[in-house]
Design an enzyme around this catalytic site. Structure first.
Site, PDB file in Angstrom:
ATOM      1  N   HIS A   1       0.842  -1.206   0.000  1.00 19.10           N
ATOM      2  CA  HIS A   1       0.000   0.000   0.000  1.00 19.10           C
ATOM      3  C   HIS A   1       0.876   1.254   0.000  1.00 19.10           C
ATOM      4  O   HIS A   1       0.599   2.215  -0.720  1.00 19.10           O
ATOM      5  CB  HIS A   1      -0.873   0.054   1.272  1.00 19.10           C
ATOM      6  CG  HIS A   1      -1.893  -1.038   1.391  1.00 19.10           C
ATOM      7  ND1 HIS A   1      -1.914  -1.926   2.442  1.00 19.10           N
ATOM      8  CD2 HIS A   1      -2.942  -1.369   0.600  1.00 19.10           C
ATOM      9  CE1 HIS A   1      -2.942  -2.748   2.297  1.00 19.10           C
ATOM     10  NE2 HIS A   1      -3.576  -2.444   1.184  1.00 19.10           N
TER      11      HIS A   1
ATOM     12  N   ARG B   1      -1.832  -5.603  -8.516  1.00 18.68           N
ATOM     13  CA  ARG B   1      -0.706  -6.519  -8.326  1.00 18.68           C
ATOM     14  C   ARG B   1      -0.667  -7.481  -9.501  1.00 18.68           C
ATOM     15  O   ARG B   1      -0.173  -7.151 -10.561  1.00 18.68           O
ATOM     16  CB  ARG B   1      -0.845  -7.269  -6.993  1.00 18.68           C
ATOM     17  CG  ARG B   1      -0.636  -6.377  -5.783  1.00 18.68           C
ATOM     18  CD  ARG B   1      -1.093  -7.016  -4.516  1.00 18.68           C
ATOM     19  NE  ARG B   1      -2.519  -7.350  -4.583  1.00 18.68           N
ATOM     20  CZ  ARG B   1      -3.236  -7.818  -3.596  1.00 18.68           C
ATOM     21  NH1 ARG B   1      -2.676  -8.054  -2.442  1.00 18.68           N
ATOM     22  NH2 ARG B   1      -4.518  -8.079  -3.727  1.00 18.68           N
TER      23      ARG B   1
ATOM     24  N   LYS C   1     -15.582  -8.054   4.128  1.00 19.09           N
ATOM     25  CA  LYS C   1     -14.867  -9.085   4.884  1.00 19.09           C
ATOM     26  C   LYS C   1     -14.671  -8.619   6.324  1.00 19.09           C
ATOM     27  O   LYS C   1     -14.655  -7.425   6.602  1.00 19.09           O
ATOM     28  CB  LYS C   1     -13.526  -9.367   4.204  1.00 19.09           C
ATOM     29  CG  LYS C   1     -12.729  -8.148   3.826  1.00 19.09           C
ATOM     30  CD  LYS C   1     -11.673  -8.469   2.794  1.00 19.09           C
ATOM     31  CE  LYS C   1     -10.995  -7.176   2.346  1.00 19.09           C
ATOM     32  NZ  LYS C   1     -10.199  -7.299   1.157  1.00 19.09           N
TER      33      LYS C   1
ATOM     34  N   SER D   1      -2.581  -7.898   2.818  1.00 18.95           N
ATOM     35  CA  SER D   1      -2.797  -7.807   4.270  1.00 18.95           C
ATOM     36  C   SER D   1      -3.134  -9.183   4.835  1.00 18.95           C
ATOM     37  O   SER D   1      -2.718  -9.533   5.948  1.00 18.95           O
ATOM     38  CB  SER D   1      -3.939  -6.835   4.573  1.00 18.95           C
ATOM     39  OG  SER D   1      -3.646  -5.560   4.094  1.00 18.95           O
TER      40      SER D   1
HETATM   41  O1  PNS Z   1      -8.660  -2.975   0.219  1.00 12.55           O
HETATM   42  P1  PNS Z   1      -9.902  -3.538  -0.388  1.00 12.55           P
HETATM   43  O2  PNS Z   1     -10.615  -4.425   0.603  1.00 12.55           O
HETATM   44  O3  PNS Z   1      -9.644  -4.237  -1.693  1.00 12.55           O
HETATM   45  O4  PNS Z   1     -10.865  -2.274  -0.704  1.00 12.55           O
HETATM   46  C1  PNS Z   1     -12.144  -2.455  -1.219  1.00 12.55           C
HETATM   47  C2  PNS Z   1     -12.948  -1.144  -1.276  1.00 12.55           C
HETATM   48  C3  PNS Z   1     -12.954  -0.435   0.060  1.00 12.55           C
HETATM   49  C4  PNS Z   1     -12.348  -0.209  -2.296  1.00 12.55           C
HETATM   50  C5  PNS Z   1     -14.395  -1.522  -1.705  1.00 12.55           C
HETATM   51  O5  PNS Z   1     -14.866  -2.529  -0.876  1.00 12.55           O
HETATM   52  C6  PNS Z   1     -15.373  -0.359  -1.678  1.00 12.55           C
HETATM   53  O6  PNS Z   1     -15.325   0.507  -2.515  1.00 12.55           O
HETATM   54  N1  PNS Z   1     -16.264  -0.343  -0.669  1.00 12.55           N
HETATM   55  C7  PNS Z   1     -17.282   0.681  -0.542  1.00 12.55           C
HETATM   56  C8  PNS Z   1     -18.641   0.155  -1.017  1.00 12.55           C
HETATM   57  C9  PNS Z   1     -18.913   0.470  -2.472  1.00 12.55           C
HETATM   58  O7  PNS Z   1     -18.798   1.600  -2.908  1.00 12.55           O
HETATM   59  N2  PNS Z   1     -19.310  -0.566  -3.241  1.00 12.55           N
HETATM   60  C10 PNS Z   1     -19.653  -0.397  -4.638  1.00 12.55           C
HETATM   61  C11 PNS Z   1     -18.454  -0.346  -5.568  1.00 12.55           C
HETATM   62  S1  PNS Z   1     -18.043  -1.931  -6.115  1.00 12.55           S
END
Ligand code: PNS
Length: 160
Positions: A17, A92, A41, A130
């Site tokens: 990150h 990645r 999650k 992570s």
């Molecule tokens: O680090 P991560 O877990 O890959 O991040 C995922 C994240 C936070 C970017 C994603 O879960 C997210 O955007 N969550 C907010 C909910 C949302 O907007 N969902 C619709 C878009 S798919």
């Protein structure tokens, strides 16, 4: 210069990150790190803990960002609230692509004015996540090459 939001679970933040944050910092003058409060999650750390750990890791690595925030609900709503024109995500391996593609297209549908920007991670962090860091630490392994010391300490506190 467009303003950007780098969202994620950051449970916890890793050198992968931090690599993306450094790269994004060279492109965007105003970068906010957005920590999702209610990821789908289960997380090891609470949103407050993840924010504190992220801030301390950035400080330790001498990387400056505009601010670290937590958010709940839709990512695009958060981006709009903070007047962001771009959402930054790290890529990645191939395995990230499908999920990121789906998310980017959904977000574009919800908010066409916000552009998703993808940055390739360094090869040395292309395997890092992570989840892997948590598993290694929980099983007694050394994660010193994956995360800053402050993160390692916080992991140790959780697993001891
Ligand atoms: O680090 P991560 O877990 O890959 O991040 C995922 C994240 C936070 C970017 C994603 O879960 C997210 O955007 N969550 C907010 C909910 C949302 O907007 N969902 C619709 C878009 S798919």
């Amino acid at each position: 210069m467009p303003k950007a939001l780098y969202p994620g679970s950051f449970d916890p933040i890793t050198y992968g990150h931090l690599d993306i944050i450094e790269r994004a910092g060279k492109i965007f003058e105003d970068l906010i790190i957005g920590i999702v409060e209610n990821p789908r999650k289960e997380t090891l750390f609470t949103p407050t803990e993840r924010k504190e750990i992220t801030e301390r890791a950035l400080e330790a690595e001498e990387i400056s960002v505009s601010k670290v925030i937590t958010f709940s609900g839709l990512l695009v709503n958060c981006a709009e609230k903070y007047e962001r024109e771009s959402i930054v995500r790290g890529l990645r391996a191939n395995s990230d692509f499908e999920y990121e593609f789906q998310m980017a297209l959904t977000n574009r549908d919800l908010a066409p004015e916000i552009e998703s920007v993808f940055l390739m991670t360094s090869g040395e962090y292309s395997f890092l996540s992570s989840s892997i860091v948590k598993e290694v630490k929980e099983l007694g392994g050394d994660v010193g090459t994956f995360v800053p010391e402050i993160v390692e300490e916080k992991l140790a506190e959780k697993f001891n």
